[in-house]
Design a protein around this motif. Structure first.
Motif: not given
Lengths: 205, 205, 205
Positions: B205, C1, C3, C63, C66-67
């Motif tokens: 990702s 969302m 980054f 989460r 992932n960001t």
């Protein structure tokens, strides 16, 4: 503590070999423990000492890891290899301790056979450790350990089948299962060691 | 063996899919095994064959790994994914074998339900494997497998509660627990597969 | 969302601390659960809520992972740390649930002692989490958790020895073992958390 600057620090190999040779001795003591009823307390004490020595080896590897700039293979793999060798010792020592804690007497013949397989796995592992230096002939080692683990698995199932055959009551089954499970976990842990070696070899290939 | 030079070797995807489809078949056979009392020996034999086929798939992945210069994702993750799929098969096969080894007859309804959840987890996993190519819609897969594992956990606890309700004696509880634990471990192992896929996706990702 | 672009994203530390503090509360509730017979149903419900809150923390970490472009340490280690903290909670909650599911009454004193060790491990872990920022004084933390796990292991064996002493029948032993094993696994899981922290520190050294 001085930092090692050699590009491929060679001092890990003797530590892994020492750790595996410690397992050879421990599985030999376990074999005596199973057969020699009268010396069980003494031999369980010997296994506790070997487990303590194993802990020392493991921590020597961790300390070496913390003071080396460059390691012969990935830090995580060194860490996992040391931890997994340590796990084998823990299961071997726990098996003997549980025989004493549950007050078991004569053990089923399948447990001697489980222990004989552990002795072979330890021997095979100790012989392979020095070959980590060159990565030569390591596939023979992990194939052999996988074969031993398959045999151990079949033996474990034969033992389970016997435990529930009507020969033993619920309490005896419970006690014998405690020990059998540790022996089975020790065989699995030898396979984990072999898997880490395979992972290292895969990365180097 | 020739080395593959394609930068993103695509030959892993069909191997993972084959491995997961093998689990679909194994969980279907397990369902028949649980319900069809008379065919148990035959169906346990079928599961042993499927486990053997699973081992072949796993080793095909490892061989592919050893002969690929460039892999579609980290070597360790390919290794872990193959190993975790293999673990599911081992637990499914062991569950059936333990029914036979302990001489159990009719099994509690909760075990059919556990098996139905394993069938759903296998189906979901097999459908997700081809999506590893694009990483599209994989979060749906691991959320679903986590949901199934939660259901399996609740079901397992309901079964434990029933085992100790007074309906069964200590020996029967011991035997049924042997099988129930393998079915529960199979559900956990499906979650481990999903966790590896999530780890891969997190890195990409 | 959105980054996060900060080179060493600091938002993971409060999430790990929250997760560990949740374990402090859970082990305190478990201690009340063991001693306060009349409030068991209520306290098991409280543990289910805490487990749910723990799941939320774990997914908040995933989460965040992932960001985030850049993470303070390896993504896999963040993932493993969050998962292992989550495992502790699962074992703590399962221990209480199994007491209720098996209909156990007064529990052996060794189980209070196991729980007291879990409380200490949780406290030690929660205090260490903020130190992940600087990696200062973390070795004290993992040495202490290893020491607690050793104590827990000895205590577990003393409990096993008592279970087979003749004081309990096979059915009671089975029930008590279900609970004792979860408490032992919780202590092991705290050690896994400490091992991940040690792995992170080894890489950073």
């Amino acid at each position: 503590m001085p930092f090692s600057l050699s590009p491929k620090d060679s001092s890990f190999y003797p530590l892994f070999t020492a750790s595996a040779e410690n397992l050879v001795e421990a599985t030999n003591v376990l074999s005596d423990f199973i057969h020699d009823h009268a010396r069980r307390e003494e031999l369980a004490g010997k296994l506790r000492e070997l487990e303590h020595a194993g802990d020392q080896s493991t921590h020597a590897i961790f300390r070496q890891l913390n003071t080396s700039f460059v390691t012969p293979f990935d830090r995580e793999d060194i860490y996992n290899l040391a931890s997994d060798l340590d796990d084998v010792m823990d299961f071997v020592e726990a098996a003997a301790d549980l025989v004493i804690l549950t007050g078991l007497g004569t053990l089923p013949a399948e447990m001697s056979q489980q222990t004989a397989l552990l002795q072979r796995a330890a021997q095979t592992t100790a012989e392979a450790m020095p070959r980590l230096r060159t990565f030569k002939d390591l596939s023979e080692y992990w194939i052999e350990v996988n074969r031993i683990e398959n045999e151990a698995d079949k033996l474990y199932r034969r033992l389970i089948s016997r435990l529930y055959s009507g020969e033993f009551d619920a309490l005896e089954i419970l006690k014998l299962k405690e020990v059998a499970d540790q022996l089975e976990e020790a065989a699995d842990a030898f396979e984990h060691v072999a898997n880490v070696v395979e992972t290292i070899a895969v990365k180097e290939s």
